[in-house]
Motif scaffolding. Structure first.
Motif, mmCIF file in Angstrom:
data_model
loop_
_atom_site.group_PDB
_atom_site.id
_atom_site.type_symbol
_atom_site.label_atom_id
_atom_site.label_comp_id
_atom_site.label_asym_id
_atom_site.label_seq_id
_atom_site.Cartn_x
_atom_site.Cartn_y
_atom_site.Cartn_z
ATOM 1 N N TRP A 76 -86.935 -6.743 47.710
ATOM 2 C CA TRP A 76 -85.927 -5.516 48.884
ATOM 3 C C TRP A 76 -86.092 -4.249 48.320
ATOM 4 O O TRP A 76 -85.920 -4.245 47.091
ATOM 5 C CB TRP A 76 -84.664 -6.287 48.971
ATOM 6 C CG TRP A 76 -84.401 -7.695 49.590
ATOM 7 C CD1 TRP A 76 -84.245 -7.628 50.927
ATOM 8 C CD2 TRP A 76 -84.581 -8.935 48.967
ATOM 9 N NE1 TRP A 76 -83.998 -9.160 51.315
ATOM 10 C CE2 TRP A 76 -84.321 -9.786 49.775
ATOM 11 C CE3 TRP A 76 -85.036 -9.336 47.605
ATOM 12 C CZ2 TRP A 76 -84.195 -11.212 49.865
ATOM 13 C CZ3 TRP A 76 -84.928 -10.614 47.314
ATOM 14 C CH2 TRP A 76 -84.474 -11.441 48.533
ATOM 15 N N ARG B 92 -89.301 -12.895 46.557
ATOM 16 C CA ARG B 92 -89.249 -11.993 47.629
ATOM 17 C C ARG B 92 -88.719 -10.444 46.822
ATOM 18 O O ARG B 92 -88.223 -10.520 45.762
ATOM 19 C CB ARG B 92 -88.154 -12.319 48.716
ATOM 20 C CG ARG B 92 -88.657 -13.591 49.363
ATOM 21 C CD ARG B 92 -87.824 -13.458 50.630
ATOM 22 N NE ARG B 92 -88.179 -14.627 51.581
ATOM 23 C CZ ARG B 92 -87.621 -15.018 52.560
ATOM 24 N NH1 ARG B 92 -86.432 -14.636 53.116
ATOM 25 N NH2 ARG B 92 -88.105 -15.758 53.421
ATOM 26 N N THR C 131 -84.342 -5.385 38.754
ATOM 27 C CA THR C 131 -83.938 -4.447 39.524
ATOM 28 C C THR C 131 -84.352 -3.235 38.897
ATOM 29 O O THR C 131 -84.638 -3.278 37.554
ATOM 30 C CB THR C 131 -82.420 -4.334 39.937
ATOM 31 O OG1 THR C 131 -81.553 -4.195 38.697
ATOM 32 C CG2 THR C 131 -81.762 -5.516 40.907
ATOM 33 N N GLY D 119 -87.871 -4.771 53.629
ATOM 34 C CA GLY D 119 -87.801 -6.027 53.164
ATOM 35 C C GLY D 119 -87.152 -7.080 54.093
ATOM 36 O O GLY D 119 -86.431 -6.512 54.976
ATOM 37 N N PRO D 120 -87.274 -8.273 53.597
ATOM 38 C CA PRO D 120 -87.650 -8.510 52.451
ATOM 39 C C PRO D 120 -89.371 -8.736 52.645
ATOM 40 O O PRO D 120 -89.880 -9.208 53.573
ATOM 41 C CB PRO D 120 -87.008 -9.955 51.971
ATOM 42 C CG PRO D 120 -87.006 -10.562 53.281
ATOM 43 C CD PRO D 120 -86.248 -9.505 54.347
ATOM 44 N N THR E 243 -83.838 -12.249 38.631
ATOM 45 C CA THR E 243 -83.923 -11.179 39.484
ATOM 46 C C THR E 243 -83.958 -10.054 38.362
ATOM 47 O O THR E 243 -83.210 -9.737 37.466
ATOM 48 C CB THR E 243 -82.589 -11.211 40.354
ATOM 49 O OG1 THR E 243 -82.637 -12.237 41.231
ATOM 50 C CG2 THR E 243 -82.596 -10.015 41.183
ATOM 51 N N THR F 292 -84.369 -0.242 48.784
ATOM 52 C CA THR F 292 -83.625 0.585 49.353
ATOM 53 C C THR F 292 -84.085 1.963 48.913
ATOM 54 O O THR F 292 -84.335 2.238 47.552
ATOM 55 C CB THR F 292 -82.149 0.431 48.920
ATOM 56 O OG1 THR F 292 -81.969 0.400 47.583
ATOM 57 C CG2 THR F 292 -81.768 -0.821 49.800
ATOM 58 N N TYR G 290 -85.622 -0.857 43.935
ATOM 59 C CA TYR G 290 -85.884 -2.314 44.205
ATOM 60 C C TYR G 290 -85.373 -3.519 43.591
ATOM 61 O O TYR G 290 -84.563 -3.250 42.590
ATOM 62 C CB TYR G 290 -87.310 -2.453 43.690
ATOM 63 C CG TYR G 290 -87.655 -2.517 42.121
ATOM 64 C CD1 TYR G 290 -87.504 -3.642 41.675
ATOM 65 C CD2 TYR G 290 -88.085 -1.407 41.549
ATOM 66 C CE1 TYR G 290 -87.752 -3.714 40.051
ATOM 67 C CE2 TYR G 290 -88.294 -1.400 40.251
ATOM 68 C CZ TYR G 290 -88.215 -2.479 39.560
ATOM 69 O OH TYR G 290 -88.430 -2.772 38.038
ATOM 70 N N ARG G 291 -85.201 -4.754 44.308
ATOM 71 C CA ARG G 291 -84.850 -5.709 43.937
ATOM 72 C C ARG G 291 -85.810 -6.913 43.956
ATOM 73 O O ARG G 291 -85.925 -7.348 45.003
ATOM 74 C CB ARG G 291 -83.228 -6.190 44.339
ATOM 75 C CG ARG G 291 -82.719 -7.731 43.805
ATOM 76 C CD ARG G 291 -81.111 -7.681 44.466
ATOM 77 N NE ARG G 291 -81.046 -7.474 45.669
ATOM 78 C CZ ARG G 291 -81.152 -8.583 46.612
ATOM 79 N NH1 ARG G 291 -81.241 -10.037 46.256
ATOM 80 N NH2 ARG G 291 -81.020 -8.202 48.010
ATOM 81 N N THR H 296 -92.684 -10.786 50.885
ATOM 82 C CA THR H 296 -93.014 -12.004 50.350
ATOM 83 C C THR H 296 -94.291 -11.798 49.277
ATOM 84 O O THR H 296 -95.116 -11.147 49.413
ATOM 85 C CB THR H 296 -93.343 -13.118 50.899
ATOM 86 O OG1 THR H 296 -92.317 -13.423 51.887
ATOM 87 C CG2 THR H 296 -93.739 -14.425 50.230
ATOM 88 N N TRP I 157 -87.435 4.826 45.561
ATOM 89 C CA TRP I 157 -87.037 3.538 46.106
ATOM 90 C C TRP I 157 -86.312 2.646 44.657
ATOM 91 O O TRP I 157 -86.974 2.778 43.649
ATOM 92 C CB TRP I 157 -88.158 2.735 46.716
ATOM 93 C CG TRP I 157 -88.506 3.234 47.972
ATOM 94 C CD1 TRP I 157 -89.578 4.124 47.977
ATOM 95 C CD2 TRP I 157 -88.003 3.113 49.178
ATOM 96 N NE1 TRP I 157 -89.862 4.600 49.328
ATOM 97 C CE2 TRP I 157 -89.202 3.548 50.273
ATOM 98 C CE3 TRP I 157 -87.408 2.189 49.937
ATOM 99 C CZ2 TRP I 157 -88.859 3.744 51.391
ATOM 100 C CZ3 TRP I 157 -87.198 2.019 51.173
ATOM 101 C CH2 TRP I 157 -87.990 3.036 52.140
ATOM 102 N N SER J 273 -83.813 1.201 54.110
ATOM 103 C CA SER J 273 -84.075 -0.268 53.654
ATOM 104 C C SER J 273 -85.260 -1.030 54.034
ATOM 105 O O SER J 273 -85.643 -0.851 55.180
ATOM 106 C CB SER J 273 -82.729 -1.062 53.524
ATOM 107 O OG SER J 273 -82.661 -1.351 55.247
#
Length: 328
Positions: A217, A215, A274, A227-228, A272, A219, A260-261, A230, A258, A225
């Motif tokens: 996300w 997923r 970012t 998301g999430p 993960t 910001t 992202y994560r 897929t 933006w 914000s």
């Protein structure tokens, strides 16, 4: 019409060995695991597929179950078929294609079963790995197939539906080799038809194949914000391979910079990453990683030179006027 699905206990798996609804879907057949080895209870992929590491000379058995949710009995053909990982996808040839090394080690306790309407039947798969087996990973699919004849303009036409459970079997001495992967930065793109997508390249740095899910996300501007979101599933990478994962975005995500994560998972491994990206403003254009823009010094120099010249001219005219007043 009969629909084919595959199911693996608590987590459903789709027709032709991908994700899909559970076997309570009407007018369908399904196949799935009914037991997970105690050593792999914490492995999400082991709930979906037969995923094991064994030493050469090992024999083991996995329990499955086939289902029939249609309103009439179904005669199922059961067999093990070859599979490969090519072009970042888990693929398999037609049923008539020859098997591979793993299929020759796979023995089903039934090659055919008649399953009553709205019922299921057990199936056992025994794997006999020879002592001379070379280290490495093999792939296969355990298939349940149903055929029916339908009248066509040129005679009867045979319709074939089949569902399968994937098999990932690594053979080698000692403990299971590690699984791992590395995720690259995201790139943003707007397709010509206006759909936004984000793509990252993933490298399989471990010694087992990986099936990626995850997923994203976001910001961004004005404390927004989103998301999430897929990722598009279906990316499978063999050891040493690299390939893309794509995240489709909704049409309401605005332009701008933006943060992202992105979290990806395969089995027990989760990674993960970012970063910052700039969404494309034009259809067909790619967004770039955010960076600081430097102003050019040449236009500024010309402006300052003009200001200084004007000031000198004003000062010269003032001095001349004073001297003209003092003279008789």
């Amino acid at each position: 019409m009969l629909t084919a699905y595959a199911w693996t206990g608590p987590a459903p798996v789709q027709a032709r060995a991908d994700t899909a609804p559970a076997p309570d879907v009407p007018n369908s057949i399904a196949i799935g695991l009914t037991g997970i080895p105690a050593s792999r209870l914490d492995d999400p992929r082991a709930r979906l597929f037969i995923d094991d590491h064994v030493n050469p000379g090992t024999t083991f058995t996995r329990s499955l179950r086939v289902y029939n949710t249609s309103d009439r009995p179904q005669r199922l053909r059961l067999y093990a078929g070859a599979a490969t990982i090519r072009h970042h996808r888990f693929g398999f040839p037609p049923p008539s294609a020859p098997g591979n090394e793993l299929t020759s080690w796979t023995h089903l306790d039934h090659t055919a079963l008649t399953v009553p309407a709205h019922a299921g039947a057990p199936l056992a798969a025994r794997f006999t790995v020879p002592a001379w087996a070379q280290p490495g990973e093999r792939y296969a699919v355990i298939w349940a197939q149903v055929s029916s004849e339908k009248a066509g303009p040129h005679g009867n036409v045979t319709l074939v539906n089949q569902v399968g459970t994937r098999v990932y079997l690594h053979v080698g001495p000692g403990a299971e080799p590690p699984s791992d992967f590395r995720v690259g930065p995201l790139r943003a793109q707007t397709t010509p038809d206006g759909h936004r997508t984000l793509t990252a390249t993933v490298a399989n740095t471990g010694q087992r194949a990986i099936d990626l899910e995850g997923r994203l996300w976001l910001t961004g501007p004005s404390n927004l914000s989103a998301g999430p979101f897929t990722i598009t599933r279906g990316t499978t990478l063999a050891p040493g391979d690299r390939g893309p994962v794509t995240v489709p975005l909704g049409p309401d995500v605005p332009d701008g910079r933006w943060n992202y994560r992105l979290t990806l998972r395969s089995g027990r491994v989760t990674r993960t990453t970012t970063g910052t990206l700039l969404l494309a403003e034009r259809p067909g254009a790619s967004g770039r990683l955010a960076s600081l823009t430097r102003l050019s010094t040449m236009p500024l120099t010309l402006v300052l030179a003009g200001i200084v010249s004007a000031a000198l001219l004003v000062l010269t005219l003032a001095v001349r006027r004073r001297r003209a007043r003092r003279s008789p």
